[in-house]
Design an enzyme around this catalytic site. Sequence first.
Site, short mmCIF file in Angstrom:
data_model
loop_
_atom_site.label_atom_id
_atom_site.label_comp_id
_atom_site.label_asym_id
_atom_site.label_seq_id
_atom_site.Cartn_x
_atom_site.Cartn_y
_atom_site.Cartn_z
N LYS A 249 0.83 -1.20 0.00
CA LYS A 249 0.00 0.00 0.00
C LYS A 249 0.86 1.25 0.00
O LYS A 249 1.93 1.29 0.60
CB LYS A 249 -0.94 0.01 1.21
CG LYS A 249 -2.05 -1.02 1.14
CD LYS A 249 -3.18 -0.71 2.10
CE LYS A 249 -2.72 -0.55 3.53
NZ LYS A 249 -3.86 -0.26 4.43
N TRP B 255 -7.99 -3.59 0.61
CA TRP B 255 -9.30 -4.18 0.31
C TRP B 255 -10.30 -3.77 1.40
O TRP B 255 -10.81 -4.60 2.14
CB TRP B 255 -9.21 -5.69 0.22
CG TRP B 255 -8.23 -6.21 -0.81
CD1 TRP B 255 -7.07 -6.88 -0.57
CD2 TRP B 255 -8.36 -6.11 -2.23
NE1 TRP B 255 -6.45 -7.20 -1.75
CE2 TRP B 255 -7.23 -6.73 -2.80
CE3 TRP B 255 -9.31 -5.55 -3.08
CZ2 TRP B 255 -7.02 -6.82 -4.17
CZ3 TRP B 255 -9.10 -5.61 -4.44
CH2 TRP B 255 -7.98 -6.25 -4.97
N HIS C 106 -11.45 -7.95 -3.92
CA HIS C 106 -12.03 -7.80 -5.26
C HIS C 106 -13.53 -7.51 -5.17
O HIS C 106 -14.36 -8.21 -5.76
CB HIS C 106 -11.78 -9.05 -6.11
CG HIS C 106 -10.34 -9.20 -6.53
ND1 HIS C 106 -9.77 -8.44 -7.52
CD2 HIS C 106 -9.37 -10.04 -6.08
CE1 HIS C 106 -8.50 -8.79 -7.68
NE2 HIS C 106 -8.23 -9.76 -6.82
N ALA D 235 -1.87 -16.80 -20.10
CA ALA D 235 -3.00 -17.29 -20.88
C ALA D 235 -2.59 -17.56 -22.32
O ALA D 235 -3.07 -18.52 -22.95
CB ALA D 235 -4.15 -16.27 -20.84
#
Length: 504
Positions: free
Chosen positions: A167, A188, A193, A367
């Site tokens: 942070k 968070w 999320h 990916a």
Amino acid sequence: MYDFRRRWDLGSLCRALLTRGLAALGHSLKHVLGAIFSKIFGPLVSVGNMDEKSNKLLLALVMLFLFAVIVLQYVCPGTECQLLRLQAFSSPMPDPYRSEDESSSRFMPHYNFSHGDLLRKIDFDIKGDDLIVFLHIQKTGGTTFGRHLVRNIQLEQPCECRVGQKKCTCLRPGKRETWLFSRFSTGWSCGLHADWTELTSCVPVVVDGKRDARLRPSRNFHYITILRDPVSRYLSEWRHVQRGATWKASLHVCDGRPPTLEELPSCYTGDDWSGCPLKEFMDCPYNLANNRQVRMLSDLTLVGCYNLSVMPEKQRNKVLLESAKSNLKHMAFFGLTEYQRKTQYLFEKTFNMNFISPFTQYNTTRASSVEINEEIQKRIEGLNFLDMELYSYAKDLFLQRYQFMRQKEHQEARRKRQEQRKFMKGRFLQTHFQSQGQSQNPSQNQSQTQNLNVNQNVTQNLIQNLTQSLSQNLSQKQNPGQEQSDSNTSNGTNDYLGSVEKWR
């Protein structure tokens, strides 16, 4: 020095070839050209009939060729001739914002958006009370973008990031208050999320919850996010879960409560889902990776949160997709992972905040390293059919906004150039007229002085003529009985002369 010697040696060699081999070369070319002419024109031309004029022309061509070789070696001593750079004048300049996927920067839009949908200009005052809220969707490149927000923006008071800490402290200038609500600034605070439903209900409470409602400032919450191609994002999440990562800490709070186990069952029984095959990952009907982007951008309270029995599945999907499109369109900003440079450009134009270094497009990801056949490709697209439609919509809107902003930028630059030309033209005319006026003033003053002198001379002549004529008339009248009348006449004459002198 080495280049000079090399060019000098080459020039000497060319001159030697010119002096010693000119005769032999000319003789050979003579026979070659003669053979060509004889073959083309037959008996009309023969080698023996080539006159002296043809020989001189041939020698001139040979000398011109050798001279061109010498000049070329002096101009282009290296392996890459600088003359080749002239091709740049004939070829168009490359677009610095060319699509990162190497496709054409222009596209055919499929959706009709209004002027308000395309224009994004946020009056964000970092010294005020407004707040930027970053909605971070998993495996969309949000971590990289989040780091840009705290480490790569030119600010009057940059974020303070300490080594070893995730942070950073991002405070407004002169205030002990943050201007950014994100993972790397506030953590968070609304859950791991957190999605649209969670953030819109949680952020105001976290930021101003400790204040009295009457003392809370009227803030504008500017939501931003990043989207990614659904197939690539899905595969990236599978690889992430396969390595043992989970998001079990996510709260999924909706309508004031988290979902029950019946509403949101788990796809695995252990601590994590490490080593999960792709087929098993796709077969789980409760996998939140399916259509994740639509779910995280929509208002889940419209469909009963995670309770699937509230409405039919087809209606639920339609409501979720329309809600996600609407929220995305009205967000202050969203970017696409596949268009890093354009994402940077639109963010800078939207918030009037510039990044220090340009974004980097990484075409090789985890990916992309996964090789799948066409059948699996279709299967993943089917599992993420809502995300596929949302991404198509988002990509169209994103590229239209980019082209719209670029056109406005070009129009503004053209307008400034026109204003500058008008200003320079006005300055030139003003200077020109001033110089002309200064050069004409002495002649004008001289002409005015001459006119005044002429008028004075005319007046004096008129007065003299009148005086002489009156005196002659008086001298001719010698009647003594008329002395009184003569005196009256003289008085009248004097009065008339006085009036003339006064007029003068």
